[in-house]
Design a protein around this motif. Structure first.
Motif, short mmCIF file in Angstrom:
data_model
loop_
_atom_site.label_atom_id
_atom_site.label_comp_id
_atom_site.label_asym_id
_atom_site.label_seq_id
_atom_site.Cartn_x
_atom_site.Cartn_y
_atom_site.Cartn_z
N GLU A 88 0.83 -1.20 0.00
CA GLU A 88 0.00 0.00 0.00
C GLU A 88 0.87 1.26 0.00
O GLU A 88 0.58 2.23 -0.73
CB GLU A 88 -0.93 -0.01 1.21
N GLU A 89 1.92 1.26 0.80
CA GLU A 89 2.83 2.41 0.83
C GLU A 89 3.57 2.55 -0.50
O GLU A 89 3.79 3.67 -0.99
CB GLU A 89 3.83 2.24 1.97
N TYR A 90 3.92 1.43 -1.10
CA TYR A 90 4.62 1.44 -2.39
C TYR A 90 3.71 2.03 -3.47
O TYR A 90 4.16 2.85 -4.30
CB TYR A 90 5.03 0.01 -2.74
N ALA A 91 2.45 1.62 -3.49
CA ALA A 91 1.51 2.14 -4.49
C ALA A 91 1.31 3.64 -4.32
O ALA A 91 1.22 4.38 -5.32
CB ALA A 91 0.17 1.40 -4.37
N LYS A 92 1.26 4.12 -3.08
CA LYS A 92 1.13 5.56 -2.85
C LYS A 92 2.37 6.31 -3.35
O LYS A 92 2.26 7.41 -3.89
CB LYS A 92 0.93 5.83 -1.35
N GLU A 93 3.54 5.71 -3.16
CA GLU A 93 4.77 6.34 -3.63
C GLU A 93 4.79 6.43 -5.15
O GLU A 93 5.25 7.43 -5.72
CB GLU A 93 5.98 5.55 -3.13
N LEU A 94 4.30 5.40 -5.83
CA LEU A 94 4.21 5.46 -7.28
C LEU A 94 3.32 6.61 -7.73
O LEU A 94 3.64 7.34 -8.67
CB LEU A 94 3.65 4.13 -7.83
N ARG A 97 5.03 9.88 -7.38
CA ARG A 97 6.05 10.08 -8.41
C ARG A 97 5.44 10.33 -9.79
O ARG A 97 6.16 10.48 -10.77
CB ARG A 97 6.95 8.84 -8.50
N GLY A 98 4.12 10.34 -9.86
CA GLY A 98 3.47 10.54 -11.14
C GLY A 98 3.47 9.30 -12.02
O GLY A 98 3.36 9.40 -13.25
N GLU A 99 3.61 8.13 -11.40
CA GLU A 99 3.66 6.88 -12.16
C GLU A 99 2.48 5.97 -11.83
O GLU A 99 2.59 4.75 -11.91
CB GLU A 99 4.97 6.14 -11.87
N ALA A 100 1.36 6.55 -11.48
CA ALA A 100 0.20 5.74 -11.11
C ALA A 100 -0.28 4.87 -12.27
O ALA A 100 -0.94 3.85 -12.05
CB ALA A 100 -0.93 6.65 -10.63
N ASP A 101 0.07 5.25 -13.51
CA ASP A 101 -0.38 4.48 -14.67
C ASP A 101 0.18 3.07 -14.68
O ASP A 101 -0.44 2.15 -15.23
CB ASP A 101 0.00 5.20 -15.96
N TYR A 138 5.41 -4.37 -15.23
CA TYR A 138 6.09 -3.57 -14.21
C TYR A 138 6.67 -4.49 -13.15
O TYR A 138 5.99 -5.37 -12.62
CB TYR A 138 5.12 -2.57 -13.57
N LEU A 139 7.95 -4.29 -12.84
CA LEU A 139 8.65 -5.13 -11.88
C LEU A 139 8.68 -4.45 -10.52
O LEU A 139 9.24 -3.36 -10.36
CB LEU A 139 10.08 -5.41 -12.37
N VAL A 140 8.07 -5.09 -9.53
CA VAL A 140 8.01 -4.57 -8.16
C VAL A 140 9.17 -5.18 -7.38
O VAL A 140 9.22 -6.39 -7.18
CB VAL A 140 6.67 -4.92 -7.49
N CYS A 141 10.12 -4.35 -6.93
CA CYS A 141 11.36 -4.85 -6.34
C CYS A 141 11.34 -4.75 -4.81
O CYS A 141 10.87 -3.75 -4.25
CB CYS A 141 12.55 -4.08 -6.88
N ALA A 142 11.88 -5.77 -4.17
CA ALA A 142 12.00 -5.78 -2.71
C ALA A 142 13.31 -6.46 -2.33
O ALA A 142 13.88 -7.22 -3.11
CB ALA A 142 10.82 -6.52 -2.07
N PHE A 143 13.79 -6.17 -1.12
CA PHE A 143 14.99 -6.85 -0.62
C PHE A 143 14.71 -7.37 0.78
O PHE A 143 13.79 -6.91 1.47
CB PHE A 143 16.21 -5.92 -0.62
N HIS A 144 15.50 -8.33 1.21
CA HIS A 144 15.33 -8.95 2.53
C HIS A 144 16.71 -9.27 3.09
O HIS A 144 17.71 -9.27 2.37
CB HIS A 144 14.52 -10.24 2.42
#
Length: 331
Positions: A88-94, A97-101, A138-144
């Motif tokens: 949810e936070e990631y989607a808000k950040e997109l 950034r003007g990348e909601a598309d 679209y590639l959603v990236c995460a690290f652990h």
């Protein structure tokens, strides 16, 4: 260096002014620099040790920077960029950034180890992100960190999947690219490989494991007859036992030990992953199965040495070698 100085007696019978550091404080602070890692923390650690050696004021030494152990990030930002704690936070950040598309595009997830993010060694992640985007994904990236720890808010593999790649209980991705051999916590009566494979089946997503050589440079790969033989366990065996697929070599190491993407390989892998995702959208009745029978090629070194290898039906697929150059044996 004598870290524990408080209350020490002087030769005149008085007491020395309380010291600035105690041994316990020094150890704890050094450990925190090392625990969080990153270039700035390592530089500050060196500065802190110099302060101890020269008995300078502690205020001259920046405190350890508490960097996240896991999160969602944007490869183009590098290690200093925004890190999000959940989808949810990631989607808000997109959106910010003007990348909601891109939220309307098909999505794939990517998990890499924290070491790649903390050292800003994200060339593979950036290349894959670009190649997937060329194919409308679209590639959603995460690290652990690879070490589940509730006290430090480090998630297990299942918890990370739920936090980063699910929303309202449903997956927000159609496939997962896993750049680290990170397994699920084994349950009683099962091992790590069985439990991880079971977890991947529950997700009902294709899980890809593209290969990144940890030791070989591009020149070494080109010169060696068996360039990845030493890395066979973690590049091929473990991922396969955990249920991952598509072991396509995409990167190696440069002369400084950092990741180097091999020309054309990230695009080749992204194309295969995109076809997997498209196939999942088809009805089973529209899918086709291809059975391919192939003859293994003869290695060049066997041709040069006069030893040919052939497949013979009577041996049910085994290989036989001729001791005389140029003549195949059917024994």
């Amino acid at each position: 260096m004598a870290p524990e100085r408080g209350g020490a007696e002087t030769g005149s019978g008085g007491s020395e002014e309380a010291g600035k550091w105690s041994a316990g404080e020094v150890v704890e602070r050094v450990n925190r620099y090392l625990l969080y890692g990153g270039r700035e923390n390592y530089l500050h650690l060196c500065r802190y040790l110099l302060c101890l050696q020269e008995e300078r004021q502690e205020e001259d030494c920046p405190l350890p920077q508490e960097l996240p152990f896991e999160g969602m990030y944007f490869p183009e930002d590098g290690a200093g960029g925004k890190v999000c704690a959940c989808w949810e936070e990631y989607a808000k950040e997109l959106t910010a950034r003007g990348e909601a598309d891109v939220l309307s595009l098909p999505r794939a997830g990517l998990i890499s180890h924290r070491s790649s993010w903390i050292s800003d060694d994200l060339s593979v992640e950036a290349a894959l992100s670009e190649e997937f985007r060329k194919r409308g994904i679209y590639l959603v990236c995460a690290f652990h960190s690879g070490a589940p720890d509730p006290a430090m808010k480090n998630h297990s593999l299942q918890e990370l999947m739920d936090c980063f790649f699910r929303s309202a209980g449903l997956p927000v991705i159609g496939a997962l690219v896993n750049l680290s051999v990170w397994g699920a916590v084994s349950q009683e009566g099962s091992d790590l490989f069985e439990e991880t494979a079971r977890l991947y089946r529950e997700w009902n997503l294709p899980v890809f494991y593209p290969l990144v050589s940890l030791f070989s440079t591009e020149e070494m790969l080109a010169a060696s007859r068996e360039p990845l033989a030493a890395e066979l366990p973690w590049l091929y065996l473990q991922p396969e036992m955990q249920g991952m697929t598509e072991p396509v070599l995409i990167a190696c190491r440069d002369g400084k030990g950092r990741t180097q993407v091999l020309p054309g390989r990230a695009g080749h892998f992204a194309g295969r992953a995109a076809r997997w995702m498209r196939m999942r959208g088809k009805r089973n009745g529209d899918k086709k199965v291809a059975l391919i029978l192939t003859m293994p090629s003869v290695p060049a070194w066997k041709l040069r040495s006069g030893r040919l290898t052939a497949w013979t039906p009577r041996e049910h697929g085994r290989y036989s070698e001729a001791s005389e150059g140029g003549r195949l044996s059917d024994r």
